[in-house]
Enzyme design. Structure first.
Site, PDB file in Angstrom:
ATOM      1  N   HIS A 194       0.840  -1.194   0.000  1.00  0.00           N
ATOM      2  CA  HIS A 194       0.000   0.000   0.000  1.00  0.00           C
ATOM      3  C   HIS A 194       0.873   1.241   0.000  1.00  0.00           C
ATOM      4  O   HIS A 194       1.516   1.546   0.999  1.00  0.00           O
ATOM      5  CB  HIS A 194      -0.946  -0.026   1.199  1.00  0.00           C
ATOM      6  CG  HIS A 194      -2.158  -0.864   0.943  1.00  0.00           C
ATOM      7  ND1 HIS A 194      -2.096  -2.209   0.682  1.00  0.00           N
ATOM      8  CD2 HIS A 194      -3.484  -0.531   0.861  1.00  0.00           C
ATOM      9  CE1 HIS A 194      -3.318  -2.671   0.463  1.00  0.00           C
ATOM     10  NE2 HIS A 194      -4.178  -1.681   0.567  1.00  0.00           N
ATOM     11  N   ALA A 235     -11.512   1.762   6.318  1.00  0.00           N
ATOM     12  CA  ALA A 235     -10.576   0.952   5.527  1.00  0.00           C
ATOM     13  C   ALA A 235      -9.937   1.757   4.394  1.00  0.00           C
ATOM     14  O   ALA A 235     -10.272   2.918   4.160  1.00  0.00           O
ATOM     15  CB  ALA A 235     -11.316  -0.258   4.975  1.00  0.00           C
ATOM     16  N   HIS A 236      -9.039   1.121   3.696  1.00  0.00           N
ATOM     17  CA  HIS A 236      -8.278   1.765   2.619  1.00  0.00           C
ATOM     18  C   HIS A 236      -9.192   2.322   1.520  1.00  0.00           C
ATOM     19  O   HIS A 236     -10.165   1.708   1.158  1.00  0.00           O
ATOM     20  CB  HIS A 236      -7.235   0.830   2.008  1.00  0.00           C
ATOM     21  CG  HIS A 236      -7.707  -0.541   1.631  1.00  0.00           C
ATOM     22  ND1 HIS A 236      -6.910  -1.465   1.016  1.00  0.00           N
ATOM     23  CD2 HIS A 236      -8.911  -1.152   1.794  1.00  0.00           C
ATOM     24  CE1 HIS A 236      -7.582  -2.565   0.814  1.00  0.00           C
ATOM     25  NE2 HIS A 236      -8.789  -2.403   1.271  1.00  0.00           N
ATOM     26  N   ASN A 237      -8.799   3.495   1.041  1.00  0.00           N
ATOM     27  CA  ASN A 237      -9.432   4.132  -0.112  1.00  0.00           C
ATOM     28  C   ASN A 237     -10.831   4.682   0.154  1.00  0.00           C
ATOM     29  O   ASN A 237     -11.501   5.115  -0.789  1.00  0.00           O
ATOM     30  CB  ASN A 237      -9.497   3.164  -1.310  1.00  0.00           C
ATOM     31  CG  ASN A 237      -8.127   2.771  -1.815  1.00  0.00           C
ATOM     32  OD1 ASN A 237      -7.446   1.954  -1.209  1.00  0.00           O
ATOM     33  ND2 ASN A 237      -7.693   3.394  -2.884  1.00  0.00           N
ATOM     34  N   SER A 255     -12.892   1.387  -0.032  1.00  0.00           N
ATOM     35  CA  SER A 255     -13.314   2.137  -1.215  1.00  0.00           C
ATOM     36  C   SER A 255     -14.737   2.678  -1.133  1.00  0.00           C
ATOM     37  O   SER A 255     -15.285   3.127  -2.143  1.00  0.00           O
ATOM     38  CB  SER A 255     -13.178   1.283  -2.489  1.00  0.00           C
ATOM     39  OG  SER A 255     -11.831   0.906  -2.660  1.00  0.00           O
TER      40      SER A 255
END
Lengths: 331, 331, 331
Positions: A194, A235-237, A255
C-alpha cells in the site's frame, strides 16, 4: 461571572433576580449546588427543575413557579456549552520540545509547539504552529501536520499522512496502517503493498483507538469538520465527506464513499465500494450492503433498508408467532 | 523500466507501442498521468479506460479503440501488484539497537535487527534475523520471535508469546493479554489465572489495535498464512486455521476453532466453543451460534444460516407488511 | 504438592491412590501428562477422561473405570483455579521507579510501587501501595490510583480519573478521553468541552484496547467488581453497576445506566439514555433500544426483545419461505 453578566453575554432576559451572585460552577440539573448555574431544555424536566439547588438557570422560556433567577436565551444548551469553555479554560501547556523526544533533524516545526516526553518524529515531517503532541506518539516520515492540532498520548501516524488544521486525535488511534489487501497465488495470500496515504482535513476529531488505513495507490480521505468516535475502523481508499458523524465502533470497508452531513450511529457496518449520499442517517447496528440515497433514514441489519419500510416489516415480524398460530389451521 | 521491459518481465504481449517510454509511476485508472502505468480487469471499466491518461496499461485481452500501449498478460492485477514492490521498494532500515531501547541482558538477538527508540524487551526473549521493531513496542519475557518479522510502533506482546517468521504486527495490537475468565464465589467474580500462551505461526499479519488473548492453560493459535484486519478480537484458547481471513472488527469468543481458508467478513461475531470447517465464507455482520460445515457460505445475524436459505427468508421478510395486509381480512 | 496434600487442601475424598506422587503441573484433560493434575466437570467428557495421561484428577463424584487417583471435591473447577494461583505464582516485581520514568515532583506514591521504564506521570497524581505500572503508560494530572492496582504496558489515563483498589487495566486501554459530544452552529459541529471524569471502583478489570470516555459535567462510573473484556466502548456519563460482565466489543452509548450482575455478551450494542435493570442477560450481538427489566434474558438485534419471545419469532422466521409458498395460492 455574575448572573447578570452571563445574561448580558447571551443577550438574555433575566427574571427572578433577587441578588446578583457570582456563579462559580456549571453543573447538570441534579448535581448543581449553591453558586452553580445549570440549564434545562427538555420540557419533561421542567417539574424536576424546580428541585434544583442551582443558583441560576438558563432556559428558553420562563418556567412558572421556579423561584431561582432564570436567564432566558434562544438556545440555553449552546449558551451553557459556551460557558464551559469560559469557566474551565484548558491549562496552557508551555511550548517545549522535551529532551527525551527523538526528533529527526530533518523536521520543520512551527511556533508555540509542545512536544511531550518520549515522542518520536521521523524524517521530513512538517508541523505547524500551536501544535500539542503528548508522550508516546509516533509521527512517521513525510507526514504534514497543520496548525492548532492536538495529538493525545500514544497515537501512531504512519508515514506520508497529511493532517489539516485544528484536528484532534485521541489516544491509541492509528492513522495510515496498511490497507487490508492480498492477492492469492500458489495457494497463499500475497500482501499488496500500500503506497497510498491518509488525508485528514481541517477540524476533524478522531476518537480513541480508532484506525484509519492508508490507500493502496491513492488516498483515504476524511473531509473537513467530520467527527469520528472511538474504536471506529475506516478501511483503505474510503472517502468520508464533510461534517459527517461516525459513532463508536462503526466499520467502513474499502473504497466506500460517504457523503456530507451523514450520521452513522454506533456499530453500523458498511460494505466495500458502497456510495452513501448526503444527509443520510443510519440507525445503530445497521448493516449497509447497497448504496443509500441522500436525505433518507435507513435502519436494520438484514440489510439496511429505508427506516419507514423497516418499521413496517418489524411491526409484522414481532407478530409472527401469533400470525403463524392463526394460519396453522388454515393450510 | 521501459514499457517493453515490463511486458518482458511478465511474458506479456505488447500492442500499440509507438514509443518505448520509461514508466515512472503506478497509478489507478483515473489518477494515472503521463509516465504512469495502470491496469484494468473489470470489463465494465473498459469504456472508461479509454479516458485514462496513463502511458501504458496492463490488460488480460486487447481492448479495442484504446490507443495507448497495452501489455497483455494472464493476470494484470497481480502483475501490477508485483510492479508496486519493484517500483516502490521499502527504505532499508539500517540495523541498530537504539540507545534508548531497554533491552534485558538475557536476550538473544539475531543478525540485521532494527530496534527503534523506546522499545522495551524483557528477560529471556529470543529474536531472529532481519527483524524490525518500531518505537514504543513492549516485548514480554520468554517471548520468541522468528526471522523477518515487522513489529510496528506501539505493539504489546505479553510474556511467553511465540511468533513465527515473516509475521507483521500493526500498531496498537495487543498479543497475549489475559483471557476473560472468572469464577463466581461469595457473590464475587474471581479471576482465573491464565498461564497459557499465544502462538502466531509464519506469514501471519495482524491489524492495528487487534487483540489476541492468551489461553488459560494451553495455547491460543493463529496458524500460518492467516491475515487479520484491524480491531479484531480473538479470545482465549481459540485455534484459527491456515490462510484464513478475518476482516475488521470480527470477534471470536473463547475456545472456538476455525478451519483453513475461511473468510469472515467485517463485524462477524462467533460464539464460544464453536467449530467452523474449512473454506467457509460468512458474510458481514453475521452472528454465528452453531458449528458451520466446510465449503459452505453462511449469512445473517438471527443467527447465521446457510446463505441460500437466508436469501429465501429475506425475500419473504421484506414482503411481510404486504403479506400481512392481504392476510388480515382472512383470519 | 503431593496428591494427598491437594485432597487435604480442599477437604476432598481421595480414591484410587496407589502411590502418593508429586504433582508438578496443571493441565487440561487432553494435554495433561505424567505428573500433571487435571479436572473434569462436564459429564459428556467422563468417557474421554479415561484416556487422560494425567496422574490425578479433580472430580465432583467418583468416575467408574477411571484408574488414576481421583480427588472428589464439591467444586472441581474452582479447586483447580485455586491451584493455578498456588502452582504458578506471579514473579514478584521488585519495587522500583525506573530512571527513565518521567514522574512529576508533585506526585504522591505509596509503598512497594513498581514504575517501569518510560512511564509518564503528570502533576498531582496520587498512587497507593503495591501498584505496578508497566512501560509506556501515561497517567494524566489529578488522577488518583488506589492500592494493588496493575496497569499493563501502554495504558492511557486522562486527567482527573479515579481508580479504586485491586483494579487491573490491560494494555492499550484508554480511560477518560473526551466524550463524543458536539452542538451544531453555523453549519458546523462545535465541540462540547468535557469537564467530567471517569471513576473506576474497586476490583474492576478492564480489557485490552477498551475505551471509557469521561463525562461531560459529572462522572462516568464503573462500579465495583465489574469485569470488562477487550475492545469495549463505554461512552460519556454511563453508570455501570456492580459485578457486571461486558464481553468483547460491547458498546454502550452515552448516559446509559446498567444495573448490577448484568451480563452483556459479545458485540452487544446499547443505545443512549437506556436503563438496564439488575441480573439482566443479553445474548451476543443484540441491539438494545429500550429499557430492560431486571432478572430477564433478552436477545436479537431487531431490536432486543425478551429471549423467550425472540425464540418464538425466530422459529417462524426461518419457516417463512415455506409458509409463503403455501400461502401464495390462497391470496
Amino acid at each position: 461571572m455574575k448572573v447578570s453578566e452571563i445574561a448580558k453575554l447571551f443577550n438574555g432576559k433575566l427574571i427572578n433576580l433577587k441578588e446578583d451572585i457570582e456563579i462559580t460552577g456549571l453543573k447538570s440539573l441534579f448535581t448543581a449546588d449553591k453558586g452553580d448555574l445549570t440549564f434545562v431544555v427538555d420540557k419533561k424536566l421542567y417539574d424536576l427543575a424546580k428541585q434544583t439547588k442551582a443558583s441560576a438557570i438558563l432556559v428558553k422560556e420562563p418556567i412558572e413557579d421556579l423561584q431561582i433567577p432564570q436567564i432566558i436565551v434562544e438556545n440555553p444548551q449552546s449558551a451553557f456549552y459556551k460557558l464551559i469553555d469560559i469557566f474551565y479554560p484548558d491549562k496552557k501547556l508551555k511550548p517545549r520540545k522535551a529532551k527525551t523526544a527523538k526528533i529527526s533533524k530533518k523536521v520543520k516545526i512551527g511556533k508555540n509547539v509542545y512536544i511531550g516526553d518520549y515522542v518520536v518524529i521521523e524524517d521530513n515531517v512538517e508541523i505547524g504552529n500551536n501544535v500539542v503532541i503528548y508522550p508516546f506518539s509516533y509521527i512517521g516520515e513525510n507526514t504534514k501536520i497543520g496548525n492548532d492540532v492536538i495529538i493525545y498520548p500514544r497515537v501512531t501516524i504512519y508515514k506520508n499522512t497529511q493532517i489539516g488544521n485544528r484536528v484532534i486525535i485521541h489516544s491509541g488511534a492509528v492513522i495510515g496502517a496498511d490497507g487490508f489487501g492480498y492477492y492469492r497465488e500458489n495457494n497463499q495470500h500475497i500482501k499488496i503493498k500500500h503506497i497510498g496515504k491518509v488525508i485528514i482535513e481541517d477540524d476533524v476529531e478522531i476518537g480513541a483507538n480508532t484506525t484509519i488505513d492508508r490507500a493502496m495507490l491513492d488516498e483515504t480521505v476524511i473531509k473537513k469538520g467530520t467527527k469520528i468516535d472511538n474504536l471506529v475502523m475506516i478501511a483503505h481508499n474510503c472517502v468520508i465527506g464533510e461534517r459527517t458523524i461516525f459513532a463508536a465502533q462503526v466499520g467502513i470497508a474499502g473504497s466506500t464513499k460517504v457523503g456530507n452531513d451523514v450520521i452513522l450511529a454506533g456499530q453500523v457496518g458498511v460494505a466495500d465500494h458502497i456510495k452513501i449520499g448526503d444527509n443520510v442517517i443510519v440507525t445503530g447496528k445497521s448493516g449497509v450492503w447497497s448504496n443509500l440515497e441522500s436525505g433518507k433514514m435507513y435502519g436494520s441489519n438484514i440489510p439496511a433498508m429505508e427506516w419507514s419500510k423497516w418499521k413496517r416489516v418489524l411491526a409484522v415480524l414481532v407478530k409472527l408467532p401469533d400470525i403463524y398460530k392463526k394460519l396453522k389451521g388454515k393450510f
